[in-house]
Scaffold this motif. Sequence first.
Motif, PDB file in Angstrom:
ATOM      1  N   HIS A 124       1.203  -1.072   0.275  1.00 38.11           N
ATOM      2  CA  HIS A 124      -0.098   0.000   0.472  1.00 38.11           C
ATOM      3  C   HIS A 124       0.606   1.393  -0.137  1.00 38.11           C
ATOM      4  CE1 HIS A 124      -3.952   2.403   0.759  1.00 38.11           C
ATOM      5  NE2 HIS A 124      -3.029   3.239   1.517  1.00 38.11           N
ATOM      6  N   THR A 125       0.302   2.346  -0.722  1.00 32.51           N
ATOM      7  CA  THR A 125       0.967   3.529  -0.494  1.00 32.51           C
ATOM      8  C   THR A 125       0.278   4.167   0.697  1.00 32.51           C
ATOM      9  OG1 THR A 125       1.602   3.266  -3.011  1.00 32.51           O
ATOM     10  CG2 THR A 125       2.163   5.886  -2.218  1.00 32.51           C
ATOM     11  N   TYR A 126       1.046   4.291   0.630  1.00 31.20           N
ATOM     12  CA  TYR A 126       0.504   5.654   2.494  1.00 31.20           C
ATOM     13  C   TYR A 126       1.259   6.893   2.081  1.00 31.20           C
ATOM     14  CZ  TYR A 126      -0.214   1.393   4.612  1.00 31.20           C
ATOM     15  OH  TYR A 126      -0.327   0.485   5.299  1.00 31.20           O
ATOM     16  N   GLN A 127       0.034   8.006   1.754  1.00 29.95           N
ATOM     17  CA  GLN A 127       0.486   9.773   1.243  1.00 29.95           C
ATOM     18  C   GLN A 127       1.191  10.163   3.268  1.00 29.95           C
ATOM     19  OE1 GLN A 127      -1.172  11.552  -1.194  1.00 29.95           O
ATOM     20  NE2 GLN A 127      -2.006   9.231  -2.606  1.00 29.95           N
ATOM     21  N   ALA A 128       2.164  11.067   2.775  1.00 30.31           N
ATOM     22  CA  ALA A 128       1.738  12.293   3.669  1.00 30.31           C
ATOM     23  C   ALA A 128       2.435  11.223   4.967  1.00 30.31           C
ATOM     24  CB  ALA A 128       1.075  13.302   4.053  1.00 30.31           C
ATOM     25  N   ARG A 129       3.037  10.501   5.071  1.00 30.11           N
ATOM     26  CA  ARG A 129       3.096   9.751   5.899  1.00 30.11           C
ATOM     27  C   ARG A 129       4.988  10.316   6.203  1.00 30.11           C
ATOM     28  NH1 ARG A 129       1.495   7.285   9.644  1.00 30.11           N
ATOM     29  NH2 ARG A 129       2.783   7.263  10.979  1.00 30.11           N
ATOM     30  N   GLY A 130       4.333  10.165   7.706  1.00 32.26           N
ATOM     31  CA  GLY A 130       5.893  11.410   8.072  1.00 32.26           C
ATOM     32  C   GLY A 130       6.992  10.720   9.159  1.00 32.26           C
TER      33      GLY A 130
ATOM     34  N   PRO B 149       4.208  -2.422   3.457  1.00 32.11           N
ATOM     35  CA  PRO B 149       2.851  -3.515   3.242  1.00 32.11           C
ATOM     36  C   PRO B 149       2.320  -3.354   4.496  1.00 32.11           C
ATOM     37  CG  PRO B 149       5.407  -5.193   3.664  1.00 32.11           C
ATOM     38  CD  PRO B 149       5.911  -3.074   3.582  1.00 32.11           C
ATOM     39  N   LEU B 150       0.308  -3.950   3.585  1.00 32.15           N
ATOM     40  CA  LEU B 150      -0.541  -3.452   3.960  1.00 32.15           C
ATOM     41  C   LEU B 150      -0.619  -3.599   5.847  1.00 32.15           C
ATOM     42  CD1 LEU B 150      -3.118  -1.832   2.712  1.00 32.15           C
ATOM     43  CD2 LEU B 150      -4.333  -4.199   3.143  1.00 32.15           C
ATOM     44  N   GLY B 151      -0.714  -2.120   6.178  1.00 30.89           N
ATOM     45  CA  GLY B 151      -0.899  -2.754   7.578  1.00 30.89           C
ATOM     46  C   GLY B 151       0.103  -1.660   8.496  1.00 30.89           C
ATOM     47  N   TYR B 152       2.015  -2.095   7.623  1.00 29.44           N
ATOM     48  CA  TYR B 152       3.012  -2.177   8.539  1.00 29.44           C
ATOM     49  C   TYR B 152       2.906  -0.414   9.165  1.00 29.44           C
ATOM     50  CZ  TYR B 152       7.696  -0.415   9.246  1.00 29.44           C
ATOM     51  OH  TYR B 152       9.132  -0.324  10.191  1.00 29.44           O
ATOM     52  N   PHE B 153       2.282   0.659   8.848  1.00 34.76           N
ATOM     53  CA  PHE B 153       2.186   1.663  10.050  1.00 34.76           C
ATOM     54  C   PHE B 153       1.229   1.277  11.442  1.00 34.76           C
ATOM     55  CE2 PHE B 153       3.740   3.086   6.187  1.00 34.76           C
ATOM     56  CZ  PHE B 153       5.150   3.554   6.759  1.00 34.76           C
ATOM     57  N   ARG B 154       0.445   0.653  11.236  1.00 34.47           N
ATOM     58  CA  ARG B 154      -0.367   0.693  12.534  1.00 34.47           C
ATOM     59  C   ARG B 154       0.154  -0.210  13.918  1.00 34.47           C
ATOM     60  NH1 ARG B 154      -5.297  -1.498  11.328  1.00 34.47           N
ATOM     61  NH2 ARG B 154      -4.968  -1.969   9.637  1.00 34.47           N
ATOM     62  N   GLY B 155      -0.506   1.196  14.700  1.00 30.10           N
ATOM     63  CA  GLY B 155       0.187   1.158  16.011  1.00 30.10           C
ATOM     64  C   GLY B 155       1.633   2.117  16.078  1.00 30.10           C
ATOM     65  N   GLN B 156       1.996   3.002  14.798  1.00 27.80           N
ATOM     66  CA  GLN B 156       3.558   2.977  14.876  1.00 27.80           C
ATOM     67  C   GLN B 156       3.262   4.630  15.138  1.00 27.80           C
ATOM     68  OE1 GLN B 156       6.346   3.018  12.371  1.00 27.80           O
ATOM     69  NE2 GLN B 156       6.257   0.571  11.599  1.00 27.80           N
ATOM     70  N   PRO B 157       4.059   5.882  15.399  1.00 27.87           N
ATOM     71  CA  PRO B 157       3.771   6.887  15.883  1.00 27.87           C
ATOM     72  C   PRO B 157       3.582   7.958  15.008  1.00 27.87           C
ATOM     73  CG  PRO B 157       5.948   6.654  16.052  1.00 27.87           C
ATOM     74  CD  PRO B 157       5.258   5.589  16.073  1.00 27.87           C
ATOM     75  N   SER B 158       3.039   8.873  14.960  1.00 29.07           N
ATOM     76  CA  SER B 158       3.380   9.812  13.662  1.00 29.07           C
ATOM     77  C   SER B 158       4.877   9.861  12.854  1.00 29.07           C
ATOM     78  CB  SER B 158       3.003  11.887  14.150  1.00 29.07           C
ATOM     79  OG  SER B 158       2.244  11.483  15.224  1.00 29.07           O
TER      80      SER B 158
END
Length: 185
Positions: A62-68, A87-96
């Motif tokens: 997945h492409t996450y836009q404006a991701r810090g 990978p889809l779901g990679y940023f789940r639970g991660q900080p800003s």
Amino acid sequence: MTVPQAEVTLDEFDVMDAAVPEGLHVELIDGRLLITPAPDGDHDENVRSVADQVRARHPGLHTYQARGLAVPARRTGRARVDGAVAPLGYFRGQPSWSDPSGVLLVVEVTSGREQDAEVDRTDKRDAYAQAGLPVYLLVDRHRGEVVVHWDPEGGRYRLRSEAVFGAKLALPEPFDFDLDTTELA
């Protein structure tokens, strides 16, 4: 815009990031504070075009836009990337400001202002290589080309390829397909 000053600390950056007005993005690249306007519609459409093609060939990404991303380059940094392919779901639970270790490709599109484009061409490219991000794709609207950098080693990308808008650009592993650039502008 680059704020001319000595290296900005993370604490100073956090204060500025919290106070930035809507419509502006703040980043910390190689110890320098960067303030840029929010992207225009053409910018977003360029990211979408790349994202659609990646997703069509690799549905688990997945492409996450404006991701810090917390970019651990020579100096600690913070990059708000136009697109982070993971990978889809990679940023789940991660900080800003997330750990970039699972990001496979970073997409940047030069802003509408030519004076800001050099940051994407050099400063961000170098920060991403130093952070070990495997592939960096730059959509350079001012030069009418797409540039892909890959194989980071020793803080630099060892390989590079480019194509003018309208031509195909071969993306390296793990993507391994020809990016169609006809929609980019």
